[in-house]
Design a protein around this motif. Sequence first.
Motif, mmCIF file in Angstrom:
data_model
loop_
_atom_site.group_PDB
_atom_site.id
_atom_site.type_symbol
_atom_site.label_atom_id
_atom_site.label_comp_id
_atom_site.label_asym_id
_atom_site.label_seq_id
_atom_site.Cartn_x
_atom_site.Cartn_y
_atom_site.Cartn_z
ATOM 1 N N HIS A 1 -7.895 7.561 0.004
ATOM 2 C CA HIS A 1 -6.771 7.911 -0.852
ATOM 3 C C HIS A 1 -7.231 8.842 -1.972
ATOM 4 N N GLN B 1 -0.227 3.766 4.809
ATOM 5 C CA GLN B 1 -1.460 3.646 4.049
ATOM 6 C C GLN B 1 -2.078 2.270 4.262
ATOM 7 N N GLU C 1 -7.407 10.672 -5.530
ATOM 8 C CA GLU C 1 -7.153 10.244 -6.903
ATOM 9 C C GLU C 1 -5.936 10.954 -7.443
ATOM 10 N N GLU C 2 -5.135 10.204 -8.215
ATOM 11 C CA GLU C 2 -3.953 10.788 -8.822
ATOM 12 C C GLU C 2 -4.310 11.528 -10.096
ATOM 13 N N LYS D 1 -12.958 8.056 -5.393
ATOM 14 C CA LYS D 1 -11.600 8.146 -4.870
ATOM 15 C C LYS D 1 -11.447 7.231 -3.654
ATOM 16 N N GLY D 2 -10.432 6.383 -3.704
ATOM 17 C CA GLY D 2 -10.160 5.476 -2.608
ATOM 18 C C GLY D 2 -11.075 4.271 -2.527
ATOM 19 N N LEU E 1 -8.968 2.153 -0.063
ATOM 20 C CA LEU E 1 -7.592 2.641 -0.048
ATOM 21 C C LEU E 1 -7.551 3.885 0.823
ATOM 22 N N PRO F 1 0.791 -1.242 0.000
ATOM 23 C CA PRO F 1 0.000 0.000 0.000
ATOM 24 C C PRO F 1 0.815 1.280 0.000
ATOM 25 N N GLU G 1 -5.310 6.661 3.370
ATOM 26 C CA GLU G 1 -4.023 7.278 3.658
ATOM 27 C C GLU G 1 -4.083 7.980 5.003
ATOM 28 N N LYS G 2 -2.952 8.566 5.410
ATOM 29 C CA LYS G 2 -2.851 9.266 6.700
ATOM 30 C C LYS G 2 -3.241 8.338 7.847
ATOM 31 N N GLU H 1 -4.833 -0.757 2.841
ATOM 32 C CA GLU H 1 -5.656 -1.375 1.806
ATOM 33 C C GLU H 1 -6.537 -2.401 2.511
#
Length: 256
Positions: A253, A37, A255-256, A213-214, A244, A33, A246-247, A39
């Motif tokens: 997470h 992070q 989106e990129e 997202k995520g 997904l 992950p 983060e933090k 998953e």
Amino acid sequence: MRCAAWAWLLLSVPALGWAQGGPPLLTNDPGTPGPHQWEINLAVMPVLTQHVHDFQAPQLDFNYGVGPAIQLTFEVPYVLQTVPQPFNNGWSNAFPGVKWRFIDNKKGWNVSIFPQFELSGTAGSIRNGIAQSGTRFLMPMEIQRNVGPLEFDFEAGYYFPIHGHQERIIGFAMGHNFTKKLEAIGEIYNDRAMGGDPHDTTWDLGTRYGFHKGLVFLFMAGRSFSGNASGQPNFLAYIGVQFLLEKDGLALHAEE
């Protein structure tokens, strides 16, 4: 022929991203992950044979990235067994483990080991046939390589019984991203115990779709290469959602 047709279809479309093993597939890949992070995969997985119908509902799979190449994992399914009668249910064997990707994109190769313990099931689950007795140590290796528009993943592992039976697993998977959010995947997987069940060789096809997202929708369906009389699965599937985070799990997470 099914596998050849699927590969031809994937090769005929330009690649737009990377695929990967892991849920909903049985074959794992070297991916982790990332630092701090999560998953988390929540799913329902039916596995139907001629004489046994098991539904893993839910199948829980928690993965946490300790660093860029290390992942802590805990997996456990709750099994509903509808055939044979009477109806049985309970927690099956849990799998805590650690994945370490010790070759990280070296000339395009990624390689990891993923040691895990299969913990003994509860007395009731063992008695009802939905968990194995005894603790075993699983040592698999995962290899990943991109070839043109496809990603190929290979996994091979062996169960070393502390208490229990010996078993080996071999999986081969491939995938292709049609868009940034949509991925097609498939695999061939063999699971063989020494001197008993399982002795399964299965194929399956599936998809991943990032619908928010995520959040990723996960699906696969397949069966064994053999007929129903062999005792191998005549149907297996995976339907779930991947979270997904983060933090340290405080946010989805981005989106990129």
